[in-house]
Design an enzyme around this catalytic site. Structure first.
Site: not given
Length: 221
Positions: A24-25
């Protein structure tokens, strides 16, 4: 599926949670780089090594506590977590309003793609049909779908500083966007209030149920 003990739950959920919050990051940082800001790359945050992204509270303590409470499967409550946010220098983006939205949406999109990959993992597990592989991989696939669907739905809530809040800010006219962005310092407390009052579960129930149903159908189970 049979009931799992706490050690088995941790073993099943560890990889899906780490992959979910890490990718996600990384997705945020990767899209930011494509849009002109290489801050994440220069700080070594485009790495897929979870150690570069782990937040002791969001990646370990919160998911572990939810597992301890038994909130680990659909219908048994939500499990979620987060990693250390990837640094983005918004002023370095080529088209700030457009690129802020693109960077923000990258995280939830990455989670939905991971949910699809976990659905494929379940299909593979069923196809292999070898007990010591099929069981653990199928459990892990269900966990992967659950955590990624919840993270995508949660982050798309239009609440700054969540991704949905940044997308909303990019879409609003500049004057309204400025006022809307003033919510950001209070966003975490609003989120805590939603959790404490169980309103978060009601807000996420429909999208999470629909998305989980979709990916479980893709998995063929």
């Amino acid at each position: 599926m049979e009931e799992l003990n706490l050690i088995q739950k941790i073993a099943i959920w560890a990889l899906p949670v780490l992959f979910a919050v890490t990718l996600h990051e990384v997705a945020h940082g990767w899209v930011a780089k494509l849009c002109g800001d290489d801050t994440a790359r220069r700080m070594g945050r485009l790495s897929l090594n979870p150690l570069h992204h782990v937040d002791p509270v969001g990646t370990l303590l919160v998911p572990g506590f939810l597992l301890l409470l038994g909130s680990f499967l659909p219908g048994g409550g939500f499990i979620f977590g987060w990693a250390k946010p990837v640094p983005v220098s918004w002023n370095r983006l080529r088209n700030t309003r457009r690129d802020v939205a693109l960077v923000a949406v990258a995280g939830p999109v990455a989670n939905l793609l991971m949910a699809l990959l976990w659905a494929m993992a379940i299909r593979l597990a069923v196809w292999i049909h070898v007990d010591f592989i099929t069981g653990p991989l199928a459990y892990m696939g269900v966990a992967g779908i659950a955590i990624n669907v919840v993270l995508a739905a949660l982050n798309l809530l239009p609440l700054p500083p969540l991704d949905g809040g940044r997308i909303m800010t990019s879409l609003l006219p500049p004057r309204l966007a400025y006022k809307y962005a003033q919510i950001e310092p209070y966003g975490f407390y609003i989120l805590l209030a939603l959790v404490a009052t169980n309103l978060l579960s009601y807000l996420l129930a429909v999208p999470v149920t629909l998305l989980q149903g979709l990916f479980i159908a893709i998995a063929g189970v």
